[in-house]
Design a protein around this motif. Structure first.
Motif, mmCIF file in Angstrom:
data_model
loop_
_atom_site.group_PDB
_atom_site.id
_atom_site.type_symbol
_atom_site.label_atom_id
_atom_site.label_comp_id
_atom_site.label_asym_id
_atom_site.label_seq_id
_atom_site.Cartn_x
_atom_site.Cartn_y
_atom_site.Cartn_z
ATOM 1 N N VAL A 130 0.840 -1.197 0.000
ATOM 2 C CA VAL A 130 0.000 0.000 0.000
ATOM 3 C C VAL A 130 0.879 1.252 0.000
ATOM 4 O O VAL A 130 0.610 2.212 -0.728
ATOM 5 C CB VAL A 130 -0.955 -0.002 1.214
ATOM 6 C CG1 VAL A 130 -1.753 1.297 1.271
ATOM 7 C CG2 VAL A 130 -1.900 -1.199 1.155
ATOM 8 N N TYR A 131 1.960 1.226 0.788
ATOM 9 C CA TYR A 131 2.871 2.374 0.829
ATOM 10 C C TYR A 131 3.600 2.535 -0.503
ATOM 11 O O TYR A 131 3.750 3.653 -1.018
ATOM 12 C CB TYR A 131 3.877 2.218 1.965
ATOM 13 C CG TYR A 131 4.728 3.452 2.164
ATOM 14 C CD1 TYR A 131 4.284 4.497 2.963
ATOM 15 C CD2 TYR A 131 5.958 3.583 1.530
ATOM 16 C CE1 TYR A 131 5.046 5.637 3.137
ATOM 17 C CE2 TYR A 131 6.729 4.722 1.686
ATOM 18 C CZ TYR A 131 6.267 5.749 2.499
ATOM 19 O OH TYR A 131 7.029 6.891 2.646
ATOM 20 N N ALA A 132 4.067 1.429 -1.076
ATOM 21 C CA ALA A 132 4.772 1.495 -2.360
ATOM 22 C C ALA A 132 3.879 2.063 -3.453
ATOM 23 O O ALA A 132 4.302 2.892 -4.270
ATOM 24 C CB ALA A 132 5.288 0.110 -2.752
ATOM 25 N N GLN A 133 2.620 1.628 -3.483
ATOM 26 C CA GLN A 133 1.689 2.142 -4.485
ATOM 27 C C GLN A 133 1.458 3.633 -4.282
ATOM 28 O O GLN A 133 1.376 4.404 -5.253
ATOM 29 C CB GLN A 133 0.364 1.389 -4.395
ATOM 30 C CG GLN A 133 -0.578 1.658 -5.560
ATOM 31 C CD GLN A 133 -0.060 1.102 -6.871
ATOM 32 O OE1 GLN A 133 0.058 -0.105 -7.031
ATOM 33 N NE2 GLN A 133 0.269 1.975 -7.819
ATOM 34 N N GLN B 26 12.202 -8.900 -0.445
ATOM 35 C CA GLN B 26 12.742 -7.614 -0.883
ATOM 36 C C GLN B 26 11.929 -7.052 -2.048
ATOM 37 O O GLN B 26 11.623 -7.759 -3.005
ATOM 38 C CB GLN B 26 14.205 -7.777 -1.323
ATOM 39 C CG GLN B 26 15.134 -8.180 -0.185
ATOM 40 C CD GLN B 26 16.491 -8.633 -0.683
ATOM 41 O OE1 GLN B 26 16.586 -9.545 -1.495
ATOM 42 N NE2 GLN B 26 17.540 -7.981 -0.206
ATOM 43 N N LEU B 27 11.590 -5.778 -1.933
ATOM 44 C CA LEU B 27 10.905 -5.049 -2.996
ATOM 45 C C LEU B 27 11.601 -3.705 -3.128
ATOM 46 O O LEU B 27 11.648 -2.931 -2.167
ATOM 47 C CB LEU B 27 9.426 -4.867 -2.666
ATOM 48 C CG LEU B 27 8.590 -4.036 -3.648
ATOM 49 C CD1 LEU B 27 8.600 -4.645 -5.051
ATOM 50 C CD2 LEU B 27 7.164 -3.872 -3.141
ATOM 51 N N GLU B 28 12.173 -3.441 -4.301
ATOM 52 C CA GLU B 28 12.952 -2.225 -4.525
ATOM 53 C C GLU B 28 12.413 -1.494 -5.749
ATOM 54 O O GLU B 28 12.206 -2.106 -6.797
ATOM 55 C CB GLU B 28 14.431 -2.570 -4.742
ATOM 56 C CG GLU B 28 15.048 -3.386 -3.615
ATOM 57 C CD GLU B 28 16.431 -3.911 -3.961
ATOM 58 O OE1 GLU B 28 16.939 -3.600 -5.067
ATOM 59 O OE2 GLU B 28 17.002 -4.655 -3.142
ATOM 60 N N LEU C 145 12.711 5.322 2.254
ATOM 61 C CA LEU C 145 12.443 6.136 1.073
ATOM 62 C C LEU C 145 13.426 7.293 1.005
ATOM 63 O O LEU C 145 13.695 7.953 2.019
ATOM 64 C CB LEU C 145 11.012 6.693 1.124
ATOM 65 C CG LEU C 145 10.634 7.733 0.049
ATOM 66 C CD1 LEU C 145 10.587 7.088 -1.337
ATOM 67 C CD2 LEU C 145 9.304 8.381 0.389
ATOM 68 N N ARG C 146 13.973 7.522 -0.168
ATOM 69 C CA ARG C 146 14.794 8.710 -0.429
ATOM 70 C C ARG C 146 14.254 9.368 -1.690
ATOM 71 O O ARG C 146 14.137 8.707 -2.737
ATOM 72 C CB ARG C 146 16.256 8.326 -0.604
ATOM 73 C CG ARG C 146 17.169 9.502 -0.959
ATOM 74 C CD ARG C 146 18.604 9.039 -1.115
ATOM 75 N NE ARG C 146 19.244 8.839 0.165
ATOM 76 C CZ ARG C 146 20.448 8.275 0.310
ATOM 77 N NH1 ARG C 146 21.075 7.804 -0.758
ATOM 78 N NH2 ARG C 146 20.989 8.146 1.497
ATOM 79 N N SER C 147 13.894 10.642 -1.589
ATOM 80 C CA SER C 147 13.242 11.303 -2.719
ATOM 81 C C SER C 147 13.623 12.775 -2.786
ATOM 82 O O SER C 147 13.701 13.459 -1.747
ATOM 83 C CB SER C 147 11.725 11.179 -2.608
ATOM 84 O OG SER C 147 11.064 11.949 -3.593
#
Length: 336
Positions: free
Chosen positions: A130-133, A245-247, A264-266
């Motif tokens: 959910v966070y990745a989406q 792992q999901l990258e 997260l780095r953005s």
């Protein structure tokens, strides 16, 4: 109350689904059927419910509203279509079927009989997905360039002089399972990356059978998406202590997920360091809960027909890629 029949203990997740049914206040296990009578009787005894030896009797039972299908994948199509024709709602383990054509036939029958079909894709409900989406949708990563997902365990690592690990021998019967590590564990990276990266265009797969148990036990697939991004799908039955792992890598940021730890780095945020989200995303209801709610007409599942069919489409393409040792354009499978 939705009365449920459990159909087969073939799959290693059968016990998990039985537990989820028992824990759901709207579902009730009423009986067990299994294509292997001895295994089924043992399971029924453990659950304290009757065992039915005749599958047709299960279908004809007016007290049974729904079925949980954890048979060999090779039986999915016939079992699920028969259940749908008898107005039974269906919950089943991934993958739905070996081919897109079979999946479409199943969905046609399900829709004609107005029953609810749920295919278990639990990681599409996890808080990290959910966070990745959210990160993708909000543009925190910019244009997604690469996505990598690895899901592996040591199920084929044997102890001592043994031949098999904790996965049962039947899991390596390709006629029943359709394959090995990729079609089983690799399903999770496939459906996750399909959601996050969008429609796939082509792929090339390398499926290895290191232990020579009858099916692949170690696999990598490179996926090209219509957006131009690349996907790296990794899975194995020979990986001890391997975290999930999901990258996700993009023009504006990077999102790293290891098990349930998120970083997260953005460039969209102040500073250049890693952010560890303090307000964890709420997970979505698990597939079993979504299925029960759909049967009751309370809500529409977030796991869709498109998720299910695209998973099978990529598995078909991966098998063809391995067989012919080449890159496969997915349009080839459409006959265009």
């Amino acid at each position: 109350m939705i009365n449920v029949a459990l159909l087969s203990r073939w799959h290693v997740h059968a016990d998990d689904y039985a537990r989820e049914v028992k824990e759901n206040e709207h579902l009730s296990v009423q009986l067990v059927w299994d294509e292997e009578e001895e295994r089924g009787k043992k399971w029924a005894d453990e659950l304290g419910v009757p065992f039915e030896v005749n599958f047709q009797t299960v279908l004809d039972n007016p007290e049974i509203d729904a079925v949980v299908v954890t048979t060999p994948t090779s039986l999915h199509k016939d079992i699920i279509i028969a259940a749908a024709e008898h107005k039974k709602h269906i919950f089943t383990e991934k993958i739905l079927a070996f081919t897109v054509e079979e999946c479409e036939e199943i969905y046609k029958t399900v829709k004609a009989n107005q029953v609810k079909l749920m295919v278990s894709m639990p990681r599409l409900t996890a808080n990290y997905y959910v966070y990745a989406q959210k990160a993708v949708d909000k543009g925190w990563l910019g244009d997604l360039t690469t996505i990598r997902c690895r899901f592996a365990h040591n199920g084929a690592v044997a102890a001592g002089d043994g031949k098999y690990g904790w996965l049962p021998e039947r899991f390596f019967n390709a006629a029943q399972s359709g394959g090995g590590a990729l079609i089983d564990l690799g399903a999770h990276p496939f459906y996750l990356t399909n959601r996050l990266a969008g429609p796939a265009k082509a792929l090339q797969a390398s499926l290895h059978s290191i232990r020579n148990l009858g099916a692949d036990d170690n696999a990598v697939v490179i996926v090209e998406y219509e957006s131009g991004s690349l996907g790296i799908i990794e899975t194995s039955f020979l990986s001890n202590g391997n975290p999930f792992q999901l990258e996700l890598y993009g023009t504006e940021g990077t999102l790293l997920i290891e098990d349930e730890q998120i970083r997260l780095r953005s460039s969209q945020f102040e500073g250049s360091g890693w952010i560890q989200p303090e307000d964890a995303q709420e997970p979505l209801p698990i597939p079993m809960e979504q299925w029960a709610a759909a049967i009751q007409g309370k809500s529409k599942p977030t796991i869709t027909e498109e998720d299910v069919i695209q998973l099978t489409r990529l598995n078909e393409a991966a098998a063809l890629s391995q067989e012919e040792n080449r890159r496969i354009e997915l349009i080839e499978l459409l006959g265009e």
